[in-house]
Design an enzyme around this catalytic site. Structure first.
Site, mmCIF file in Angstrom:
data_model
loop_
_atom_site.group_PDB
_atom_site.id
_atom_site.type_symbol
_atom_site.label_atom_id
_atom_site.label_comp_id
_atom_site.label_asym_id
_atom_site.label_seq_id
_atom_site.Cartn_x
_atom_site.Cartn_y
_atom_site.Cartn_z
ATOM 1 N N GLU A 14 0.767 -1.304 -0.259
ATOM 2 C CA GLU A 14 -0.313 0.182 0.029
ATOM 3 C C GLU A 14 0.614 1.901 -0.035
ATOM 4 O O GLU A 14 0.730 2.166 0.882
ATOM 5 C CB GLU A 14 -0.928 0.041 1.209
ATOM 6 N N GLU A 66 -5.635 -8.317 -0.760
ATOM 7 C CA GLU A 66 -6.602 -8.034 0.423
ATOM 8 C C GLU A 66 -7.824 -7.505 -0.257
ATOM 9 O O GLU A 66 -8.153 -6.649 -1.057
ATOM 10 C CB GLU A 66 -6.087 -6.875 1.047
#
Ligand code: P53
Length: 476
Positions: free
Chosen positions: A176, A374
């Site tokens: 991320e 995710e």
């Protein structure tokens, strides 16, 4: 074809610091995750200056996967996992980040973990940097703002590539990496880049410099990885939350586009190997002086990624207001509630169709294979008197997202490698440090106050997901 391919990688995802515990086992050093306390819904965790004697640090023990991994992998196997995504804690391999030789005990731990996975026909999917920088690199160098961290990260990554080249094929560099676009958040810049700003510092410029250093480090690692093993698939990892315009007003539409650019230029650089024009123009309007060398530019070009890994939890919506210019636009400062969607107890807006949108958006823009690494629903779970755990809300969330994912593959032709729901076993929340914000198919008996036996038990969603995998997505 009207279904997913037989090779589709169903599995689950975690990160070392959120489940391993063993924070000082096998010579491990202190990481940024080791100095963060517990928050609550809507309240970020505190970052302390080193380890304080009276504070509770939930990541120190986490769910003690360090000592339970064999038992946990047996449960993953029972669910039918084809792959398992975790990260390598940098501080197990280089405890301060600066040692000239890696720590053998740390390397051995991951050898044993990967062997156990492979023995069970579960393919390891490995993130190199998932919010776990050596804390020493924060206190000594100020985190990734300092170019020294490029070389230190490359050294760590190359050590891992060489050691595990016959065990791991799929890698990701920085988890991320785009969270820090929200540079007002102390938590997000600390976990991404080890940044701690003093009052008066230009947070935004510091963030861009750190992000640049990470993008260069990532590109160098991609190139070196392919030299070590040409079969490696090395991806980036982007937090994807599409930003919608709140209305059809062209101001809102353009505002949403500008907010998307600020959040997703990271992917442009990873994929294309150069910065988009809009960002260079923006930096010059702002007077930002980002140190980018000619060698950096060559490195970015030479190390573009093989695939895009991304997380997807929610979508956002923005409305242009008269005080905020297009330059200032971010998903945070102009966010409005989307009345078509419901939200979790932590305020995350649930939007399964947004996942189909995201898969198509990435495909149209980048034409690369994608990997949903995710996705999931953080919720409070209740253990019944007989020990069962009924989590229909989690099953609903995942079912609707998987439906949209399959539509994107089957109807839209998106090239998707796999799907690994987040926190397949309950673990410490990254955002709040809570144990009670649960994502798992497997319940772990531990709460926010460090109480519990660490016993594992199967939730209803465990049996449901097993059936989803066995039927390759037919039985939802
Ligand atoms: P938690 C912010 C926004 C979206 C995803 O998050 C985020 C974050 C940071 O909290 O993080 C990712 O635990 C991250 C995982 C994290 C997961 O999403 O706050 O890659 O480490 O646990 C869920 O509920």
């Amino acid at each position: 074809s009207n279904s997913l391919s037989k090779e589709f990688l169903w599995g689950g995802a975690v990160a070392a610091h959120q489940l391993e515990g063993g924070w000082q086992e096998g010579g491990k050093g202190i990481s940024v995750a080791d100095v963060m306390t517990v928050g609550s819904p809507g309240q970020e965790r505190a970052i302390t200056n080193g380890i304080m004697p009276d504070e509770y640090y939930p990541n120190h023990e986490a769910i003690d996967f360090y000592h339970h991994y064999k038992e946990d992998i047996a449960l993953f196997k029972e669910m039918g996992f084809k792959c398992f995504r975790t990260s390598i804690a940098w501080t197990r391999i280089y405890p301060t980040g600066e040692e000239s030789e890696p720590n053998e005990a740390g390397l051995k731990f991951y050898d044993d973990l990967f062997d156990e996975l492979l023995k069970n026909d579960i393919e390891p999917i490995i993130t190199l940097s998932h919010f776990e920088l050596p804390y020493n690199l924060v206190t000594k160098y100020g985190g990734f703002r300092n170019r020294k961290l490029i070389d230190l990260f490359v050294k760590f990554a190359v050590t891992c590539f060489k050691r595990y080249q016959n065990k791991v094929k799929y890698w990701m560099t920085f988890n991320e990496i785009n969270n820090q676009a929200n540079y007002d958040s102390d938590f997000l810049v600390f976990t991404n880049s080890g940044l701690r700003f003093k009052p008066g510092e230009n947070r935004e410029e510091g963030m861009y410099q750190s992000a640049h250093n990470e993008l260069v480090a990532s590109a160098r690692v991609v190139k070196l990885g392919h030299e070590i093993n040409p079969n490696f698939q090395i991806g980036c990892m982007i937090a994807m939350g599409p930003v919608y315009p709140a209305t059809m007003n062209p101001d809102d539409v353009l505002a949403a586009q500008k907010a998307m650019e600020k959040n997703y230029f990271f992917a442009d650089v990873h994929v294309n190997g150069f910065y988009p024009e809009f960002l260079k123009k923006y930096w010059s309007r702002k007077g930002f002086d980002i140190n980018i060398t000619p060698q950096d530019e060559a490195d970015l070009k030479a190390g573009t990624v093989d695939y895009i890994g991304f997380s997807y939890y929610m979508s956002h919506a923005v409305k242009k207001n008269s005080e905020t210019t297009f330059d200032d636009m971010t998903p945070q400062n102009s966010q409005v509630r989307n009345n078509y969607l419901e939200a979790s107890d932590w305020g995350w807006q649930i939007d399964p169709k947004g996942l189909r949108y995201a898969l198509n958006w990435f495909t149209d823009k980048y034409h690369l294979p994608l990997f949903i690494v995710e996705n999931g629903f953080g919720a409070y779970d209740k253990v019944e008197a007989d020990g069962t755990i009924h989590d229909p809300y989690r099953i609903d969330y995942l079912r609707e997202h998987i439906r949209q994912m399959i539509l994107a593959v089957v109807e839209d032709g998106v090239d998707l490698i796999g799907y690994t729901p987040w926190g397949c076993i309950d673990l410490v929340s990254a955002g709040t440090g809570e144990m009670d914000k649960r994502y798992g198919f497997i319940y772990v008996d531990k709460n926010n106050k460090d109480e519990g036996t660490l016993k594992r038990s199967k939730k209803d969603s465990f049996y449901w997901f097993k059936d989803v995998i066995t039927s390759n997505g037919e039985n939802l």
